[in-house]
Design an enzyme around this catalytic site. Structure first.
Site, PDB file in Angstrom:
ATOM      1  N   ARG A  63       0.848  -1.190   0.000  1.00 24.65           N
ATOM      2  CA  ARG A  63       0.000   0.000   0.000  1.00 24.65           C
ATOM      3  C   ARG A  63       0.884   1.240   0.000  1.00 24.65           C
ATOM      4  O   ARG A  63       0.889   2.003   0.943  1.00 24.65           O
ATOM      5  CB  ARG A  63      -0.832  -0.065   1.270  1.00 24.65           C
ATOM      6  CG  ARG A  63      -2.085   0.713   1.270  1.00 24.65           C
ATOM      7  CD  ARG A  63      -2.786   0.500   2.558  1.00 24.65           C
ATOM      8  NE  ARG A  63      -1.840   0.434   3.675  1.00 24.65           N
ATOM      9  CZ  ARG A  63      -2.160   0.147   4.919  1.00 24.65           C
ATOM     10  NH1 ARG A  63      -3.372  -0.135   5.238  1.00 24.65           N
ATOM     11  NH2 ARG A  63      -1.262   0.127   5.879  1.00 24.65           N
ATOM     12  N   GLU A 105      -4.256  -1.938  -2.159  1.00 20.77           N
ATOM     13  CA  GLU A 105      -4.761  -2.399  -0.859  1.00 20.77           C
ATOM     14  C   GLU A 105      -5.155  -3.863  -1.019  1.00 20.77           C
ATOM     15  O   GLU A 105      -5.616  -4.276  -2.081  1.00 20.77           O
ATOM     16  CB  GLU A 105      -6.040  -1.632  -0.500  1.00 20.77           C
ATOM     17  CG  GLU A 105      -5.935  -0.138  -0.531  1.00 20.77           C
ATOM     18  CD  GLU A 105      -5.633   0.429   0.837  1.00 20.77           C
ATOM     19  OE1 GLU A 105      -5.760  -0.314   1.825  1.00 20.77           O
ATOM     20  OE2 GLU A 105      -5.272   1.613   0.893  1.00 20.77           O
ATOM     21  N   PHE A 106      -5.061  -4.615   0.090  1.00 18.75           N
ATOM     22  CA  PHE A 106      -5.437  -6.032   0.019  1.00 18.75           C
ATOM     23  C   PHE A 106      -6.926  -6.199  -0.302  1.00 18.75           C
ATOM     24  O   PHE A 106      -7.343  -7.208  -0.861  1.00 18.75           O
ATOM     25  CB  PHE A 106      -5.123  -6.754   1.332  1.00 18.75           C
ATOM     26  CG  PHE A 106      -3.649  -6.759   1.668  1.00 18.75           C
ATOM     27  CD1 PHE A 106      -2.701  -6.862   0.664  1.00 18.75           C
ATOM     28  CD2 PHE A 106      -3.217  -6.665   2.984  1.00 18.75           C
ATOM     29  CE1 PHE A 106      -1.337  -6.874   0.961  1.00 18.75           C
ATOM     30  CE2 PHE A 106      -1.862  -6.676   3.295  1.00 18.75           C
ATOM     31  CZ  PHE A 106      -0.917  -6.778   2.283  1.00 18.75           C
ATOM     32  N   LYS A 205      17.803 -23.551   8.249  1.00 14.97           N
ATOM     33  CA  LYS A 205      19.162 -23.342   8.784  1.00 14.97           C
ATOM     34  C   LYS A 205      19.988 -24.611   8.575  1.00 14.97           C
ATOM     35  O   LYS A 205      19.532 -25.711   8.867  1.00 14.97           O
ATOM     36  CB  LYS A 205      19.106 -23.007  10.283  1.00 14.97           C
ATOM     37  CG  LYS A 205      18.499 -21.633  10.578  1.00 14.97           C
ATOM     38  CD  LYS A 205      18.530 -21.342  12.062  1.00 14.97           C
ATOM     39  CE  LYS A 205      17.702 -20.117  12.396  1.00 14.97           C
ATOM     40  NZ  LYS A 205      18.435 -18.862  12.396  1.00 14.97           N
ATOM     41  N   GLU A 239      17.561 -15.204  23.194  1.00 13.50           N
ATOM     42  CA  GLU A 239      17.895 -14.013  22.399  1.00 13.50           C
ATOM     43  C   GLU A 239      18.324 -12.897  23.336  1.00 13.50           C
ATOM     44  O   GLU A 239      17.818 -12.806  24.467  1.00 13.50           O
ATOM     45  CB  GLU A 239      16.682 -13.545  21.608  1.00 13.50           C
ATOM     46  CG  GLU A 239      16.255 -14.519  20.543  1.00 13.50           C
ATOM     47  CD  GLU A 239      15.112 -13.965  19.720  1.00 13.50           C
ATOM     48  OE1 GLU A 239      15.371 -13.467  18.625  1.00 13.50           O
ATOM     49  OE2 GLU A 239      13.967 -14.002  20.201  1.00 13.50           O
ATOM     50  N   ASP A 258       5.203 -17.656  19.647  1.00 10.71           N
ATOM     51  CA  ASP A 258       6.140 -17.100  18.670  1.00 10.71           C
ATOM     52  C   ASP A 258       7.259 -18.092  18.346  1.00 10.71           C
ATOM     53  O   ASP A 258       7.716 -18.153  17.203  1.00 10.71           O
ATOM     54  CB  ASP A 258       6.740 -15.800  19.241  1.00 10.71           C
ATOM     55  CG  ASP A 258       7.645 -15.066  18.261  1.00 10.71           C
ATOM     56  OD1 ASP A 258       7.299 -15.034  17.066  1.00 10.71           O
ATOM     57  OD2 ASP A 258       8.681 -14.527  18.688  1.00 10.71           O
ATOM     58  N   HIS A 263       9.472 -23.181  15.997  1.00 11.84           N
ATOM     59  CA  HIS A 263      10.904 -23.509  15.925  1.00 11.84           C
ATOM     60  C   HIS A 263      11.306 -24.608  16.916  1.00 11.84           C
ATOM     61  O   HIS A 263      11.989 -25.553  16.565  1.00 11.84           O
ATOM     62  CB  HIS A 263      11.763 -22.279  16.207  1.00 11.84           C
ATOM     63  CG  HIS A 263      11.404 -21.073  15.375  1.00 11.84           C
ATOM     64  ND1 HIS A 263      10.940 -21.173  14.094  1.00 11.84           N
ATOM     65  CD2 HIS A 263      11.464 -19.740  15.642  1.00 11.84           C
ATOM     66  CE1 HIS A 263      10.730 -19.958  13.611  1.00 11.84           C
ATOM     67  NE2 HIS A 263      11.028 -19.068  14.533  1.00 11.84           N
TER      68      HIS A 263
END
Ligand code: BG6
Length: 509
Positions: A63, A105-106, A205, A239, A258, A263
């Site tokens: 957008r 726009e979507f 990875k 992290e 998350d 993962h």
């Protein structure tokens, strides 16, 4: 079939080249962080390695009131800043010629019609053969809308032309089992399963793929890879960064959704699964699904889980804010930035061996590893004082940042006594191989364009992972309180207590 020789390939390499065929990659969400830091640089790196076809075209959709030149400029800056391989003007120029931008726009069907015309023009002008991959690097709430627009505009349909249509979906794929099933039904109304590529970038990875090489290409590890020798397994993804500018995405999601749902459970699956009958997508995914369906969450979640939020602290030589002081985070937020869970696997190989998973932001350092911690020797013919500093043997698969494998075992300390202490034997990627590892997104984008699916979780794995996580997040939601931990530290005390209750301790970060 004949293949055109690729001048950039080492002629001594006798393997068939894995090079993408003519295609267009349409990138939705091209203005986002992921595109800038990972996707655009990875596309350049692939091009630099000679793995993209001459007519390859990249269409950005967002957008913004941009023209092609604006898009190329943004991509240029992203590549200059984040690409892994050296910048080469000729490679860039060639890639930039195939970069186009479609503003929209979507929710606007007109924009998708414009997109449809743009890709058809590219087929004509650059010989992309009607092969399109649509990469949805956008907030999940827009997935259904974009997928429907792809159908309504005819873009998702190859009209029997033989060109491929693939859709790439970034995580999170749902926020619990029910929403993942709903999203899946929506995507399946438009794309068949074999055209859906769900991204879990950890699978791209090198070090994660090496778990399979270590286990199944060697003879010395597999015999001890079971309850007869292993005491427990620790899977860590720590992290040192905070949430950065991602408050909008992160709050309400939290560390377990998350990172653990995708993962860490994928790492668990690769570590614990049985040998697949081949490395075909079907065989690998079947073994992963089998192991995930054997995972059990212990009954008492108060004792087998821990969560926390980072408080202000001192990290990397500066004062950093606590989670609740971050821009865009409500002061009442109970989203966890650290999560630890103890899981069990109910099968013959792993019964009674706990798998401890932990992840957190703003911890003392960045490290991702899988550690197999072995049982103590059943008998020690040495005196207690000689073995005071001897811990448990361990095999640690270091995913990042210091990629490699460590074997920890006891060794005699030089001298006149029989003192025994832990030592490490190391394999480091950087020392054993001259070539540097490609970024995860290079591998995954190439696999999408080639149509090679083993590194993409299928729906069953996604659902099984939510099934494991849902009782935990529901339990936490009912509890309210979230522990605090100091930024730059090791996580909340409750996580240490979880291990201490089992007479164990986390590996030091
Ligand atoms: C992403 C998470 O999937 O992985 C982020 O959404 C996290 O919160 C990131 O920072 C870490 O990836 P990596 O490759 O740096 O370990």
């Amino acid at each position: 079939m004949t293949t055109t020789p690729n001048p950039l390939r080492d002629p001594r390499d006798k393997r068939l080249p894995r090079v993408a065929g003519p295609s267009v990659l349409v990138l939705f969400g091209v203005t986002g962080d992921l595109s800038r830091k990972k996707l655009l640089p990875a596309i350049y790196d692939l091009s630099n390695r000679g793995l993209l076809p001459p007519g390859f075209s990249l269409v950005g959709f967002a957008r913004r009131d941009w023209d092609h030149q604006d898009f190329r400029q943004i991509a240029y800056e992203a590549v200059k800043q984040h690409a892994r391989t050296p910048f080469r003007e000729d490679v860039w120029e060639h890639l930039a010629e195939g970069m186009h931008f479609v503003p929209g726009e979507f929710g606007d069907p007109g924009a998708f019609e414009a997109l449809s015309m743009a890709v058809k023009e590219l087929d004509e002008s650059r010989g992309t053969g009607g092969n399109y991959a649509f990469y949805l690097s956008i907030p999940p709430k827009f997935f259904p809308e974009v997928v429907e627009q792809l159908r309504n505009s005819g873009l998702a349909n190859s009209d029997g032309s033989g060109g491929f249509r693939r859709v790439v979906i970034e995580k999170p794929f749902g926020h619990d089992l029910a929403s993942a099933q709903e999203l899946n039904a929506t995507v399946h109304r438009v794309f068949p399963e074999e055209s859906i590529f769900r991204i879990d970038h950890y699978l791209g990875k090198e070090t994660v793929q090496n778990i399979l090489a270590l286990r199944f290409a060697n003879t010395m590890f597999e015999p001890i890879w079971n309850r007869g020798f292993v005491d427990h397994v620790q899977i860590t993804m720590a992290e040192d960064i905070g949430i950065g500018g991602r408050a909008g995405y992160y709050d309400g999601i939290g560390a377990a959704r998350d990172v653990i749902q995708n993962h860490l459970l994928q790492l668990l699956a690769l570590t614990a699964m049985e040998e697949p009958t081949s490395f075909s997508a079907e065989a690998v995914r079947a073994e992963k699904a089998k192991i995930l369906s054997s995972v059990r969450v212990p009954g008492d979640l108060a004792l087998s889980t821990a969560r926390g939020q980072y408080a202000a602290g001192w990290q990397g030589g500066r004062n950093v804010k606590g989670y609740l002081e971050e821009d865009g985070i409500p002061a009442s937020s109970r989203t966890e930035t650290y999560a630890a869970v103890k899981l069990e696997i109910e099968n013959r190989r792993w019964a009674g061996v706990p798998f401890y998973l932990r992840t957190g932001k703003r911890l003392s350092r960045r490290v991702t590893e899988v550690a197999m911690v072995f049982q103590k020797a059943p008998h020690q013919p040495f005196s207690h004082t000689d073995t005071e500093e001897l811990g448990q043997n361990a095999l640690v698969m270091r995913v990042q940042p210091d990629e490699g494998i460590t074997v920890r075992f006891g060794s005699k300390v030089p001298g006149t006594s029989m003192e025994i202490r832990d030592v490490n034997m190391d394999f480091a990627y950087g020392e054993s191989f001259t070539e540097s590892s490609p970024e995860a997104y290079e591998r995954l984008l190439l696999d999408v364009l080639i149509g090679d699916p083993p590194l993409f979780p299928r729906q069953e794995e996604v659902e099984l992972s939510w099934q494991i996580l849902d009782p935990i997040t529901e339990f936490w939601a009912g509890r309210g309180h979230v522990d605090q931990y100091r930024s730059g530290g090791y996580g909340p005390d409750s996580a240490d207590e979880l291990m201490a209750r089992d007479g164990r301790a986390w590996r030091r970060l």
